[in-house]
Enzyme design. Structure first.
Site, short mmCIF file in Angstrom:
data_model
loop_
_atom_site.label_atom_id
_atom_site.label_comp_id
_atom_site.label_asym_id
_atom_site.label_seq_id
_atom_site.Cartn_x
_atom_site.Cartn_y
_atom_site.Cartn_z
N ASP A 97 -33.95 10.72 -10.71
CA ASP A 97 -32.60 10.11 -10.77
C ASP A 97 -32.21 9.94 -12.23
O ASP A 97 -32.53 8.91 -12.81
CB ASP A 97 -32.61 8.78 -10.02
CG ASP A 97 -31.25 8.10 -10.04
OD1 ASP A 97 -30.25 8.77 -10.35
OD2 ASP A 97 -31.20 6.89 -9.77
N GLU A 131 -23.86 6.61 -15.88
CA GLU A 131 -23.62 6.46 -14.44
C GLU A 131 -24.22 5.16 -13.94
O GLU A 131 -23.63 4.44 -13.15
CB GLU A 131 -24.22 7.65 -13.67
CG GLU A 131 -23.87 7.66 -12.18
CD GLU A 131 -24.89 6.96 -11.30
OE1 GLU A 131 -24.66 6.89 -10.08
OE2 GLU A 131 -25.92 6.46 -11.79
N GLU A 132 -25.43 4.89 -14.42
CA GLU A 132 -26.16 3.72 -13.90
C GLU A 132 -25.44 2.40 -14.25
O GLU A 132 -25.60 1.41 -13.55
CB GLU A 132 -27.60 3.69 -14.44
CG GLU A 132 -28.44 4.90 -14.04
CD GLU A 132 -28.87 4.89 -12.57
OE1 GLU A 132 -28.47 3.97 -11.82
OE2 GLU A 132 -29.60 5.83 -12.18
ZN LIG Z 1 -28.45 8.44 -9.90
#
Ligand SMILES: [Zn+2]
Ligand SMILES: *[C@@H]1O[C@H](CO)[C@@H](O)[C@H](O)[C@H]1NC(C)=O
Ligand SMILES: *[C@@H]1O[C@H](CO)[C@@H](O)[C@H](O)[C@H]1NC(C)=O
Ligand SMILES: *[C@@H]1O[C@H](CO)[C@@H](O)[C@H](O)[C@H]1NC(C)=O
EC number: 3.4.17.-
Length: 267
Positions: A97, A131-132
């Site tokens: 991720d 994004e996080e």
């Molecule tokens: Zn992600």
């Protein structure tokens, strides 16, 4: 008896606060530790927890989206976008991720370039930053390019693992779905032909909400949440052969849609 609750690998979640409420600190413990404390409590033990937390919020700093493209031969203003996010949660290495999503998106352009192919439409790779922290890089990119949204044929993001693919999740009109289903038939030789509902991704949702067709990779999620946002998210969780299959799906779908004479229909 003193137990040290240090083993295992906690899944780090997030805590959000509404305006005007006291910001109570949040911590997470592992499932194993929670189960142990539950057993201790059911035996009637008195549990005393000494909690040491070192988390800090630092001020924001600059970071950047990474963009690369193969410019379309016939409709250079029109875009098929493939993407993953370049940042990761602050534990682990972010291999899964979202290193995997970033790499298959990179690999899609790389394969198409190596094969000497150039689609009619521009094939653009974006590796999103931040994004996080809440899709900050994608939001900025969306705002900067909003005027051209009508010329995006398809936005794709892989952010749910790059394990063995089961198919493509897709959001769009019935006509567009019928086309995507035909494109996926090309993947019969690697047995990844299914088209599911609900294409999504934190980063591409800005375009999907604006009516652009969107696709995401659906794969075998068996291991995903054992490593997600934990110290365990390292290269050992990845399987190169499965990633190759995921990259093949990504390359074929993005190339064929970018090379069609028409954009995917919106209605
Ligand atoms: Zn992600
Ligand atoms: C939008 O598209 C036009 C051409 O159609 C192009 O000149 C312009 O650079 C694009 N803007 C952005 C922000 O991509
Ligand atoms: C969309 O693309 C067409 C042709 O490729 C171009 O003529 C038009 O200016 C573009 N529109 C926008 C809003 O970028
Ligand atoms: C092909 O994929 C389906 C799931 O989509 C699976 O049930 C089937 O066993 C696979 N076939 C082969 C030959 O691997």
């Amino acid at each position: 008896v003193t137990w040290w609750l240090l083993f295992s690998s906690p899944h780090t979640g997030i805590q959000e606060y509404q305006d005007g409420v006291p910001k109570i600190p949040t911590a997470c413990i592992t499932v194993e530790d929670a189960e142990m404390m539950s057993r201790m409590a059911s035996r009637g033990s008195r549990i005393v927890i000494q909690l040491k937390m070192g988390a800090k919020n630092y001020p924001d700093a600059d970071s950047f989206n990474t963009v690369a493209e193969i410019i379309g031969s016939k409709y250079p203003e029109q875009v098929v976008l493939v993407s993953g996010h370049l940042d990761s949660w602050d534990v682990g290495q972010g291999a899964m991720d979202d290193g995997g999503g970033a790499f298959i998106s990179w690999e899609a352009l790389s394969l198409i370039k190596d094969l000497g192919l150039r689609p009619k439409r521009t094939l653009r790779l974006v590796l999103w930053t931040a994004e996080e922290q809440g899709g900050i890089g994608a939001l900025q990119y969306y705002q900067l390019t909003k005027a051209n949204t009508s010329n995006y044929s398809l936005v794709m993001e892989s952010d749910l693992g790059t394990f063995l693919p089961s198919g493509l999740q897709f959001t769009g009109s019935d006509k567009a779905r019928a086309i995507v289903e035909e494109v996926m038939c090309l993947l019969q030789p690697i047995n990844v032909t299914r088209v599911f509902r609900a294409g999504e991704g934190t980063d591409i949702n800005f375009w999907i909400q604006a009516g652009v067709p969107g696709a995401s990779l659906l794969d075998d999620l068996y291991k995903y949440f054992s490593f997600h946002h934990s110290h365990g998210d390292t290269m050992t969780a990845m399987d190169p052969k499965q990633m190759n299959v995921a990259a093949a799906v990504w390359a074929v779908v993005s190339y064929v849609i970018a090379d069609m004479e028409e954009m995917l229909p919106r209605s």
